[in-house]
Design an enzyme around this catalytic site. Structure first.
Site, PDB file in Angstrom:
ATOM      1  N   CYS A   1       0.810  -1.232   0.000  1.00  0.00           N
ATOM      2  CA  CYS A   1       0.000   0.000   0.000  1.00  0.00           C
ATOM      3  C   CYS A   1       0.840   1.277   0.000  1.00  0.00           C
ATOM      4  O   CYS A   1       0.395   2.287  -0.530  1.00  0.00           O
ATOM      5  CB  CYS A   1      -0.988  -0.024   1.159  1.00  0.00           C
ATOM      6  SG  CYS A   1      -2.204  -1.334   0.961  1.00  0.00           S
TER       7      CYS A   1
ATOM      8  N   HIS B   1      -2.728   6.318   5.155  1.00  0.00           N
ATOM      9  CA  HIS B   1      -3.304   5.310   4.269  1.00  0.00           C
ATOM     10  C   HIS B   1      -4.687   4.923   4.805  1.00  0.00           C
ATOM     11  O   HIS B   1      -4.870   4.752   6.012  1.00  0.00           O
ATOM     12  CB  HIS B   1      -2.377   4.090   4.217  1.00  0.00           C
ATOM     13  CG  HIS B   1      -2.978   2.920   3.509  1.00  0.00           C
ATOM     14  ND1 HIS B   1      -3.612   3.045   2.291  1.00  0.00           N
ATOM     15  CD2 HIS B   1      -3.062   1.603   3.855  1.00  0.00           C
ATOM     16  CE1 HIS B   1      -4.052   1.850   1.924  1.00  0.00           C
ATOM     17  NE2 HIS B   1      -3.735   0.966   2.854  1.00  0.00           N
TER      18      HIS B   1
ATOM     19  N   ASN C   1     -10.509   0.869   0.928  1.00  0.00           N
ATOM     20  CA  ASN C   1      -9.054   0.843   0.876  1.00  0.00           C
ATOM     21  C   ASN C   1      -8.617   0.657  -0.586  1.00  0.00           C
ATOM     22  O   ASN C   1      -8.739  -0.435  -1.130  1.00  0.00           O
ATOM     23  CB  ASN C   1      -8.552  -0.316   1.751  1.00  0.00           C
ATOM     24  CG  ASN C   1      -7.037  -0.471   1.736  1.00  0.00           C
ATOM     25  OD1 ASN C   1      -6.347   0.164   0.950  1.00  0.00           O
ATOM     26  ND2 ASN C   1      -6.533  -1.323   2.607  1.00  0.00           N
TER      27      ASN C   1
HETATM   28  O1  UT7 Z   1      -3.950  -1.808   3.368  1.00  0.00           O
HETATM   29  C1  UT7 Z   1      -3.229  -2.481   4.352  1.00  0.00           C
HETATM   30  C2  UT7 Z   1      -3.800  -3.808   4.608  1.00  0.00           C
HETATM   31  N1  UT7 Z   1      -4.982  -3.931   5.349  1.00  0.00           N
HETATM   32  C3  UT7 Z   1      -5.209  -3.495   6.609  1.00  0.00           C
HETATM   33  O2  UT7 Z   1      -4.544  -2.637   7.132  1.00  0.00           O
HETATM   34  C4  UT7 Z   1      -6.301  -4.149   7.373  1.00  0.00           C
HETATM   35  C5  UT7 Z   1      -5.906  -4.368   8.821  1.00  0.00           C
HETATM   36  N2  UT7 Z   1      -6.872  -5.164   9.570  1.00  0.00           N
HETATM   37  C6  UT7 Z   1      -8.123  -4.720   9.826  1.00  0.00           C
HETATM   38  O3  UT7 Z   1      -8.514  -3.650   9.401  1.00  0.00           O
HETATM   39  C7  UT7 Z   1      -9.001  -5.568  10.701  1.00  0.00           C
HETATM   40  O4  UT7 Z   1      -8.235  -6.570  11.303  1.00  0.00           O
HETATM   41  C8  UT7 Z   1     -10.204  -6.220   9.939  1.00  0.00           C
HETATM   42  C9  UT7 Z   1     -11.190  -5.154   9.524  1.00  0.00           C
HETATM   43  C10 UT7 Z   1      -9.691  -6.966   8.723  1.00  0.00           C
HETATM   44  C11 UT7 Z   1     -10.912  -7.198  10.862  1.00  0.00           C
HETATM   45  O5  UT7 Z   1     -11.377  -6.519  12.013  1.00  0.00           O
HETATM   46  P1  UT7 Z   1     -11.138  -7.157  13.457  1.00  0.00           P
HETATM   47  O6  UT7 Z   1     -11.792  -6.275  14.422  1.00  0.00           O
HETATM   48  O7  UT7 Z   1      -9.655  -7.370  13.584  1.00  0.00           O
HETATM   49  O8  UT7 Z   1     -11.950  -8.485  13.360  1.00  0.00           O
HETATM   50  P2  UT7 Z   1     -11.418  -9.975  13.521  1.00  0.00           P
HETATM   51  O9  UT7 Z   1     -10.586 -10.362  12.344  1.00  0.00           O
HETATM   52  O10 UT7 Z   1     -10.823 -10.136  14.896  1.00  0.00           O
HETATM   53  O11 UT7 Z   1     -12.766 -10.758  13.469  1.00  0.00           O
HETATM   54  C12 UT7 Z   1     -13.781 -10.589  14.439  1.00  0.00           C
HETATM   55  C13 UT7 Z   1     -14.981 -11.387  14.002  1.00  0.00           C
HETATM   56  C14 UT7 Z   1     -14.644 -12.810  13.533  1.00  0.00           C
HETATM   57  O12 UT7 Z   1     -15.670 -13.647  13.950  1.00  0.00           O
HETATM   58  P3  UT7 Z   1     -15.483 -14.609  15.214  1.00  0.00           P
HETATM   59  O13 UT7 Z   1     -14.312 -15.476  14.867  1.00  0.00           O
HETATM   60  O14 UT7 Z   1     -15.212 -13.686  16.359  1.00  0.00           O
HETATM   61  O15 UT7 Z   1     -16.771 -15.331  15.282  1.00  0.00           O
HETATM   62  C15 UT7 Z   1     -14.669 -12.674  12.045  1.00  0.00           C
HETATM   63  O16 UT7 Z   1     -14.994 -13.901  11.411  1.00  0.00           O
HETATM   64  O17 UT7 Z   1     -15.587 -10.738  12.867  1.00  0.00           O
HETATM   65  C16 UT7 Z   1     -15.768 -11.688  11.823  1.00  0.00           C
HETATM   66  N3  UT7 Z   1     -15.706 -10.981  10.551  1.00  0.00           N
HETATM   67  C17 UT7 Z   1     -16.776 -10.447   9.963  1.00  0.00           C
HETATM   68  N4  UT7 Z   1     -18.076 -10.394  10.338  1.00  0.00           N
HETATM   69  C18 UT7 Z   1     -18.915  -9.772   9.519  1.00  0.00           C
HETATM   70  C19 UT7 Z   1     -14.619 -10.758   9.772  1.00  0.00           C
HETATM   71  N5  UT7 Z   1     -15.003 -10.087   8.678  1.00  0.00           N
HETATM   72  C20 UT7 Z   1     -16.325  -9.877   8.775  1.00  0.00           C
HETATM   73  C21 UT7 Z   1     -17.264  -9.231   7.946  1.00  0.00           C
HETATM   74  N6  UT7 Z   1     -18.550  -9.210   8.371  1.00  0.00           N
HETATM   75  N7  UT7 Z   1     -16.935  -8.652   6.784  1.00  0.00           N
END
Ligand code: UT7
Length: 326
Positions: free
Chosen positions: A114, A253, A283
């Site tokens: 990125c 970013h 993003n």
């Molecule tokens: O450009 C540079 C690269 N990208 C980034 O910088 C992204 C960096 N990471 C993030 O922004 C965050 O980690 C995410 C937005 C990707 C995820 O958010 P999070 O608060 O870290 O969620 P998580 O991965 O800990 O997941 C929490 C829950 C999970 O369910 P369980 O296991 O707790 O039942 C996921 O399966 O949220 C679930 N989940 C979703 N639920 C609904 C993950 N994606 C989704 C979704 N809709 N789209």
């Protein structure tokens, strides 16, 4: 030392709007989850007929027009992208042809996750500083949604397409005051597109395991990003003897509103100085910073003499920051 700065700026955001509600129709997700966990309300998708070079070319034409130079005055084109039209040739060569500049300038791509546009801008400005070139066209462009798995809710909801371009040249006043680049290859496994390269060429197995799409360890990337956004900014501010209070605009970013807020808070930058476009565009990877810079300018907020701190982080893992006087 020659002073280098931006003499032209342009961006292109595809027209097709995809809302969170649109995604709810085929993914186990919700508008509420996406808004609260990422800050994204909608994002833009390139048309089926459009690839990264098409978006890049429109942004480039706008930047060249803004610079009030002729396309023929461009000495070098660098495209920072993670979603090139093809593995090769370089997308920059395709842009060169679309701008009718074939044989008239040098062209290459730079892949740095990125922070691709930050890296390309730093690299491009070296050619001007050394006196080798006069005008360098630097583009951050992505049709990155093509690299995302529509069945993977953890990545698919986050990304959008777009392009931003600048013309770099020698300037009398203002311009770039400093930069900082960083990479930590030991974290490379956290954000990858595993297949299609020489490690894992395309095969039936690749098709079956869907490894031709992006794979991300969201929480590790999140931790790196929050850490880097403030660390690299602080290093650059110290290097350039700049107080955080003197920064007029902070353009991070646009990966996640929570990352942006945590970074700004750690640095002590008030909300009104933080540029946010993730709600509208998602993003857009290497395009996110030049697109946000142009967005700020279009709102008539960016004034001559403003001090702008731009910082990015992403696959590699890499990070980069630039401090400039507009
Ligand atoms: O450009 C540079 C690269 N990208 C980034 O910088 C992204 C960096 N990471 C993030 O922004 C965050 O980690 C995410 C937005 C990707 C995820 O958010 P999070 O608060 O870290 O969620 P998580 O991965 O800990 O997941 C929490 C829950 C999970 O369910 P369980 O296991 O707790 O039942 C996921 O399966 O949220 C679930 N989940 C979703 N639920 C609904 C993950 N994606 C989704 C979704 N809709 N789209």
């Amino acid at each position: 030392m020659r002073k280098v700065g931006i003499i032209g700026l342009g961006s292109y955001i595809p027209e097709k709007v995809v809302t969170n509600t649109d995604l709810e129709k085929f993914l186990d997700t919700s508008d509420e989850w996406i808004r609260t966990r990422t800050g994204i309300v909608e994002r833009r998708y390139a048309k089926e007929s459009e690839a990264t070079s098409d978006l890049a070319t429109i942004a480039a034409k706008r930047a060249i027009e803004d610079a009030k130079i002729s396309p023929e005055d461009i000495d070098l084109i660098i495209v920072g992208t993670n979603s090139p039209d093809m593995l090769y040739p370089a997308t920059a060569c395709l842009v060169q042809e679309k701008l009718n500049l074939s044989k008239k300038c040098a062209a290459f791509d730079l892949q740095a996750g990125c922070p691709g546009w930050i890296y390309t801008t730093v690299v491009g400005s070296q050619f001007i500083q050394s006196g080798a070139y006069k005008n360098v066209l630097v583009i951050g462009a992505e049709a990155i949604t093509r690299m995302m798995d529509p069945t993977d809710r953890s990545t698919y909801v986050l990304f959008g397409d777009g392009a931003g371009a600048v013309v770099l040249s020698e300037v009398e006043e203002g311009g770039f005051l400093g930069f900082e680049l960083f990479a930590d290859g030991s974290l490379s496994q956290y954000l990858t597109l595993p297949a299609g390269g020489s490690r894992k060429p395309f095969s039936e197995q690749v098709l079956k395991e869907r490894s031709y799409f992006t794979q991300m360890n969201g929480s590790e990337v999140f931790k790196f990003s929050v850490r880097e956004i403030s660390r690299i900014s602080s290093v650059l501010l110290e290097k350039t003897n700049t107080k955080i209070e003197d920064v007029d605009w902070f353009i991070p970013h646009q990966a996640n509103l929570r990352i942006i807020q945590a970074g700004a808070e750690k640095l002590g930058i008030p909300t009104e100085k933080v540029v946010v476009t993730i709600d509208k565009f998602g993003n857009s990877s290497a395009a996110s910073i030049p697109v946000s810079l142009d967005f700020l300018r279009k709102q008539d907020k960016l004034k001559k003499g403003d001090l702008v701190l731009m910082v990015s982080f992403g696959a590699g893992m890499t990070s980069g920051a630039i401090l400039m006087r507009w």
